[in-house]
Design a protein around this motif. Structure first.
Motif, PDB file in Angstrom:
ATOM      1  N   ALA A 117      -7.262 -74.859 -10.910  1.00  0.00           N
ATOM      2  CA  ALA A 117      -6.619 -75.990 -10.963  1.00  0.00           C
ATOM      3  C   ALA A 117      -6.899 -76.907 -12.348  1.00  0.00           C
ATOM      4  O   ALA A 117      -6.086 -77.686 -12.665  1.00  0.00           O
ATOM      5  N   LEU A 118      -8.155 -76.785 -12.823  1.00  0.00           N
ATOM      6  CA  LEU A 118      -8.439 -77.432 -14.122  1.00  0.00           C
ATOM      7  C   LEU A 118      -7.632 -76.893 -15.109  1.00  0.00           C
ATOM      8  O   LEU A 118      -7.410 -77.766 -15.951  1.00  0.00           O
ATOM      9  N   GLY A 119      -7.195 -75.646 -15.100  1.00  0.00           N
ATOM     10  CA  GLY A 119      -6.235 -75.255 -16.119  1.00  0.00           C
ATOM     11  C   GLY A 119      -4.908 -75.805 -16.218  1.00  0.00           C
ATOM     12  O   GLY A 119      -4.189 -75.933 -17.110  1.00  0.00           O
ATOM     13  N   GLN A 120      -4.570 -76.756 -15.054  1.00  0.00           N
ATOM     14  CA  GLN A 120      -3.276 -77.459 -15.136  1.00  0.00           C
ATOM     15  C   GLN A 120      -3.256 -78.727 -15.214  1.00  0.00           C
ATOM     16  O   GLN A 120      -2.532 -79.554 -14.999  1.00  0.00           O
ATOM     17  N   MET A 121      -4.700 -79.292 -15.618  1.00  0.00           N
ATOM     18  CA  MET A 121      -4.915 -80.596 -15.733  1.00  0.00           C
ATOM     19  C   MET A 121      -5.410 -81.266 -17.444  1.00  0.00           C
ATOM     20  O   MET A 121      -6.363 -81.951 -17.441  1.00  0.00           O
ATOM     21  N   GLY A 122      -4.825 -80.282 -18.250  1.00  0.00           N
ATOM     22  CA  GLY A 122      -5.401 -80.642 -19.669  1.00  0.00           C
ATOM     23  C   GLY A 122      -4.769 -81.822 -20.171  1.00  0.00           C
ATOM     24  O   GLY A 122      -3.505 -82.183 -19.783  1.00  0.00           O
ATOM     25  N   PRO A 123      -5.109 -82.561 -21.040  1.00  0.00           N
ATOM     26  CA  PRO A 123      -6.425 -82.260 -21.780  1.00  0.00           C
ATOM     27  C   PRO A 123      -7.583 -82.880 -20.994  1.00  0.00           C
ATOM     28  O   PRO A 123      -8.886 -82.603 -21.820  1.00  0.00           O
ATOM     29  N   GLU A 124      -7.452 -83.606 -19.924  1.00  0.00           N
ATOM     30  CA  GLU A 124      -8.752 -84.232 -19.293  1.00  0.00           C
ATOM     31  C   GLU A 124      -9.650 -83.210 -18.944  1.00  0.00           C
ATOM     32  O   GLU A 124     -10.780 -83.485 -18.973  1.00  0.00           O
ATOM     33  N   SER A 125      -9.442 -81.726 -18.693  1.00  0.00           N
ATOM     34  CA  SER A 125     -10.120 -80.922 -18.175  1.00  0.00           C
ATOM     35  C   SER A 125     -10.660 -80.024 -19.302  1.00  0.00           C
ATOM     36  O   SER A 125     -11.708 -79.073 -18.704  1.00  0.00           O
ATOM     37  N   VAL A 126     -10.429 -80.357 -20.420  1.00  0.00           N
ATOM     38  CA  VAL A 126     -11.092 -79.163 -21.508  1.00  0.00           C
ATOM     39  C   VAL A 126     -12.648 -79.462 -21.315  1.00  0.00           C
ATOM     40  O   VAL A 126     -13.053 -78.130 -21.508  1.00  0.00           O
ATOM     41  N   ASP A 127     -13.007 -80.493 -21.588  1.00  0.00           N
ATOM     42  CA  ASP A 127     -14.721 -80.363 -21.835  1.00  0.00           C
ATOM     43  C   ASP A 127     -15.249 -79.826 -20.443  1.00  0.00           C
ATOM     44  O   ASP A 127     -16.420 -79.146 -20.567  1.00  0.00           O
ATOM     45  N   VAL A 128     -14.795 -79.944 -19.306  1.00  0.00           N
ATOM     46  CA  VAL A 128     -15.201 -79.276 -18.112  1.00  0.00           C
ATOM     47  C   VAL A 128     -15.171 -78.015 -18.039  1.00  0.00           C
ATOM     48  O   VAL A 128     -16.146 -77.126 -17.665  1.00  0.00           O
ATOM     49  N   LEU A 129     -14.007 -77.314 -18.371  1.00  0.00           N
ATOM     50  CA  LEU A 129     -13.871 -75.929 -18.456  1.00  0.00           C
ATOM     51  C   LEU A 129     -14.836 -75.198 -19.619  1.00  0.00           C
ATOM     52  O   LEU A 129     -15.513 -74.240 -19.196  1.00  0.00           O
TER      53      LEU A 129
END
Length: 267
Positions: A117-129
């Motif tokens: 799911a986080l892979g589809q939520m960039g750029p907001e998810s970059v730091d979490v990944l």
């Protein structure tokens, strides 16, 4: 005959041309005036549900994954606050502990779903990944590590580039291979940056090839080469636009073309 009796003044009066229709408002302007709704009650409810299901020690992971799927569908229509809340909710999934079975295999379905799911939520998810790549809580889960790396590569954000290049030095060939694949997603970057990535990938390719050539009967170099070479070559092709397979030919091509304009040659 009625027309013949019409007043000469009426016949001579000018006829006004109809006004042209007003041009439609540009679509971009309409969208700009109608930003996504934020602080939505349905988003908050789903994030709370995810937290409850994920915190049930694995008994409700199926339900948690169903909620994750719903959040993915909503994400594109969310405002910045709701996007941040969704990413934060997925981040918390990685903090939940899951038991290992008698073979030492951990149930990682929740983590894999959150990473996808986080892979589809960039750029907001970059730091979490990036935070969970190599994290001590999940370092041994190679399937999850590969997925985290590949998904942060798909976002191809500038902030992830240096951490990914650093991962090319990892001792695990599975991590190196996933990283090589992830770096291929930077094929839309400026030529200078692509050349830097290309050079790092080529160094690794030649390293594993030379090690294998020096120890042709050793299964360890053979395994590393088999795992790493294919994704490296695929990414070299994407970054350069040149088609080649043999490592030595790639090295020759780089020696002859590293200062040239690859994009100009593709035109």
């Amino acid at each position: 005959m009625i027309a013949l009796l019409a007043s000469p003044l009426l016949l001579l009066a000018p006829v006004a041309a109809p006004a042209p229709p007003a041009p439609p408002a540009p679509l971009a302007a309409a969208v700009a005036q109608d930003p996504p709704e934020d602080d939505r009650a349905d988003v908050k409810e789903l994030v709370d549900q995810l937290d409850d299901h994920a915190g049930a020690r694995g008994k409700e992971d199926r339900e948690a994954i169903e909620v994750i799927d719903q959040l993915v569908q909503l994400y594109g229509d969310c405002g910045p606050k709701d996007r941040k809340a969704i990413v934060k909710g997925l981040d918390k999934c990685f903090k939940e502990k899951r038991q290992e079975d008698e073979n030492g295999v951990r149930d990682n379905q929740l983590y894999l779903a959150a990473a996808t799911a986080l892979g589809q939520m960039g750029p907001e998810s970059v730091d979490v990944l990036l935070d969970w790549i190599g994290h001590k809580s999940h370092r041994k889960d190679i399937a999850l590590q590969r997925l985290l790396i590949q998904n942060v590569g798909k976002i191809h954000h500038e902030d992830a580039l240096k951490p990914l290049v650093k991962l090319l030095d990892d001792h695990d060939p599975q991590i190196q291979g996933a990283t090589a694949e992830a770096l291929g997603y930077y094929d839309g970057y400026e030529l200078d940056e692509r050349k830097e990535i290309f050079e790092e990938l080529l160094k690794l390719l030649m390293q594993v090839k030379n090690t294998l050539d020096a120890n042709p009967t050793d299964p360890i170099p053979r395994n590393r080469y088999d795992v790493v070479a294919a994704p490296i070559i695929t990414s070299l092709q994407r970054l350069s636009g040149h088609q080649e397979h043999d490592p030595q030919k790639w090295q020759s091509w780089w020696n002859n073309n590293k200062k040239k304009d690859w994009d100009e040659e593709d035109d």
